[in-house]
Write a protein that holds these residues in place. Sequence first.
Motif, PDB file in Angstrom:
ATOM      1  N   ASN A 196       0.824  -1.214   0.000  1.00 39.88           N
ATOM      2  CA  ASN A 196       0.000   0.000   0.000  1.00 39.88           C
ATOM      3  C   ASN A 196       0.853   1.256   0.000  1.00 39.88           C
ATOM      4  OD1 ASN A 196      -3.170  -0.409   0.456  1.00 39.88           O
ATOM      5  ND2 ASN A 196      -2.079  -2.122   1.408  1.00 39.88           N
ATOM      6  N   ALA A 197       2.038   1.188   0.643  1.00 36.22           N
ATOM      7  CA  ALA A 197       2.939   2.341   0.607  1.00 36.22           C
ATOM      8  C   ALA A 197       3.448   2.567  -0.813  1.00 36.22           C
ATOM      9  CB  ALA A 197       4.107   2.116   1.574  1.00 36.22           C
ATOM     10  N   ILE A 198       3.775   1.473  -1.507  1.00 37.55           N
ATOM     11  CA  ILE A 198       4.205   1.606  -2.905  1.00 37.55           C
ATOM     12  C   ILE A 198       3.062   2.143  -3.765  1.00 37.55           C
ATOM     13  CG2 ILE A 198       5.003   0.318  -4.922  1.00 37.55           C
ATOM     14  CD1 ILE A 198       6.453  -1.578  -3.017  1.00 37.55           C
ATOM     15  N   GLN A 199       1.837   1.700  -3.475  1.00 39.36           N
ATOM     16  CA  GLN A 199       0.681   2.191  -4.226  1.00 39.36           C
ATOM     17  C   GLN A 199       0.524   3.700  -4.036  1.00 39.36           C
ATOM     18  OE1 GLN A 199      -1.792   0.172  -6.205  1.00 39.36           O
ATOM     19  NE2 GLN A 199      -1.836   2.311  -6.911  1.00 39.36           N
ATOM     20  N   ASP A 200       0.744   4.178  -2.786  1.00 34.47           N
ATOM     21  CA  ASP A 200       0.689   5.619  -2.529  1.00 34.47           C
ATOM     22  C   ASP A 200       1.779   6.347  -3.303  1.00 34.47           C
ATOM     23  OD1 ASP A 200      -1.469   5.363  -0.926  1.00 34.47           O
ATOM     24  OD2 ASP A 200      -0.536   6.134   0.904  1.00 34.47           O
ATOM     25  N   MET A 201       2.948   5.745  -3.379  1.00 34.38           N
ATOM     26  CA  MET A 201       4.039   6.364  -4.127  1.00 34.38           C
ATOM     27  C   MET A 201       3.688   6.463  -5.608  1.00 34.38           C
ATOM     28  SD  MET A 201       7.202   4.378  -2.246  1.00 34.38           S
ATOM     29  CE  MET A 201       8.449   5.024  -3.370  1.00 34.38           C
ATOM     30  N   LEU A 202       3.050   5.413  -6.114  1.00 35.95           N
ATOM     31  CA  LEU A 202       2.650   5.432  -7.525  1.00 35.95           C
ATOM     32  C   LEU A 202       1.565   6.468  -7.789  1.00 35.95           C
ATOM     33  CD1 LEU A 202       2.539   1.566  -8.217  1.00 35.95           C
ATOM     34  CD2 LEU A 202       4.304   3.190  -8.954  1.00 35.95           C
ATOM     35  N   ASP A 203       0.703   6.679  -6.776  1.00 38.86           N
ATOM     36  CA  ASP A 203      -0.409   7.626  -6.942  1.00 38.86           C
ATOM     37  C   ASP A 203      -0.017   9.058  -6.594  1.00 38.86           C
ATOM     38  OD1 ASP A 203      -1.946   5.473  -7.643  1.00 38.86           O
ATOM     39  OD2 ASP A 203      -2.821   5.210  -5.637  1.00 38.86           O
ATOM     40  N   CYS A 204       1.233   9.288  -6.219  1.00 36.03           N
ATOM     41  CA  CYS A 204       1.679  10.620  -5.776  1.00 36.03           C
ATOM     42  C   CYS A 204       1.563  11.630  -6.906  1.00 36.03           C
ATOM     43  CB  CYS A 204       3.126  10.531  -5.278  1.00 36.03           C
ATOM     44  SG  CYS A 204       3.807  12.129  -4.758  1.00 36.03           S
TER      45      CYS A 204
END
Length: 706
Positions: free
Chosen positions: A265-273
């Motif tokens: 989920n942290a990587i997903q947030d990074m992708l959605d930044c």
Amino acid sequence: IVDLRSYHWLQTMIFTVEEINRDPVLLPNFTLGYLAADTCLSEGSTLSTALVPVIIAKIMARLLRFMGWSWVGVVCGDDAYGESSMQLLQQELEGSDVCMDYLGVISKSYTLSSIRQIVEKIQSSKAQVVAILAIGPDTEVLLREVVKQNVTNRQWIATPAWSTSSYIALWSGLSLGGTIGLAQPSIEIKGLSSYLTQLNPGEHPKEQLVQNVWEELFGCRFGEEILSGPPRPRCTGLEKMQIQAQETMSDGKYNVYKAVYAIANAIQDMLDCQPGKGPFKDGKCPDIKPINPEQVKKSSTDRAKHFFFTTPVGELVYFDQNGEQPTSCDIINWHIGSDGKLKFVKVGQFDNTFPSSPLLLNISVQVPVSVCSESCPSGTRKAVQKGRPVCCYDCIPCAAGEINNATDSTECTECPERFWSNTDRTECIPMIVEFLSFQDHMGIILSVLSVAGATLTGTVFIAFFHHRDTPLVRANNSELSFLLLLSLKLCFLCALAFIGRPAPWSCMLRHSLFGISFVVCLACVLCKTAVVLFAFRATLPGSNIMRYFGPAQQRAGIFVCTLVQVLICVLWLVLAPPLPTESAGVELGARVVLLCAVGSVIGFSLVLGYIGLLAAICFLLAFFARKLPDNFNEAKFITFSMLIFCAVWVAFVPAYVSSPGKYTVAVEVFAILASSYSLLLCIFAPKCYIILLRPERNTKKSMMVK
């Protein structure tokens, strides 16, 4: 040696990564991978530190307090895990009623002798509870020596690092039965159990780790037989893993599951930044190609208030302002079942989401007592032993007049006024009001002696009055004798004023009546002695001294002597009269003694001093007249009576000062009665003997014969 829990963690991580990669919503078009390396169970190895559980020190501290274990031993590992766990526990226990008796450290370069020293310390300590804050391999080293030395009388406290270790439970037998540990909650992850049970060497023929796990679980071998140790059958790869998998519970697999999802989920947030809104300086977004692990961590921790997700099992995962995740914790008991095998039984739970919530424990077996000092019962207070922790103390009984109705109290409470502590020092009871009463044995005896003396004096008075015309009565100055008898009767009766509950009128009456009546007695005796003494001096040629000792002069002398005492008493009663008072103190115990305070010590001293002065003069005159003819005077008897009188009042002073409570009054009454009886018996007994029993000697002729 294979750590089965770490193996399950590793397989759980692989299972979770594969589940995320199949998820079309989370990280679409993005594939997660992993890298696991075995460093032979040394510190920092992948297998043992894939998840190092964070010790919830608050839970352990609350558990110790809840169970009443105030004296514990602690053993920790010589690594970051052990040191941080130890520091956290010390912080939580600081200022509480739980103390540590010792701290043992398992060194990474341990020797057998160092481990034995720790075990010996555990055995010699009075602490029955031992908390082990170490990773699995370090814990195993210690517990193997514990089992070897057959240490079975200790209550072990396990951290999540080994609280559900089936491997330790397997080889320890029943030595660790009763162990209480903290563990991550057991949550069913869909598909995980079947995934773990389907693993077999046939599917992973090149993975030595899988073969080692298989050999450890089923006690078989794939390779050649090892010469040392008991023989083992050859593994077929068809053994069923279901039973062993079911025995693992609350062992942290769900934490591994959540951790992998947190990273995803942290990587997903990074992708959605969105540029300009990122977590870095000037709103910069993290790098995506390649992904930097440090940026993943910072991206999640810096956005702790906004970073949350829901796991596939339905749990909402979020982090507090410190970047920590509020979690719940199971309390596990290593229970010995009816089949004689150890089982991990959940006996309680702690929800860190609500830190103030109570611990919920359901332990049916008897737990040991682990204290440095036994609990101080009510009626005592705790006094810390010099140079020892606050948990080591002595139980000191409360002082007289103080109570404590609680256990383990550090102070005793003083009883309020007119109350005193009971024998057990547990409650304040009303003080017993005490005074010399007519119902006391002492009061009854003194009252009888007083009435008997007054009655005897009245009887003598009647006898003298009936024989007032006889030579003996007339020769002994009948007027003075009658006055002396009346004053003696008052002396006997004034003793009754000292008995009974003190009141203002009785306090003033008793001392005044006592002082005046005794002065009248002594004045009469003084006149009788002086008349006899100077009567013989008057027989000398040319002596005319008797004209100064006629009846009028005698009355005047008695009046003047009495007047002086009356004036002293009047001034005493006006300026500082004797009044009722209460006396209470440690030396009197649970009593309030009602007394008559003298008011003015000077006034009281003058009254007694004046009586003593007259008594001394009487004694001297009687002493000088002792060689006069016996038939004509009573000088010898007066001398003897004055000797007794003075002895009584000299002994009265120290006895009065040293007597406690109501006995000071009894001493004063006894002195009054003793001195009154001495005057009555010594002066009048010989005369009554002649008047009543030897009337033939009561003639003028007998009075004239020497």
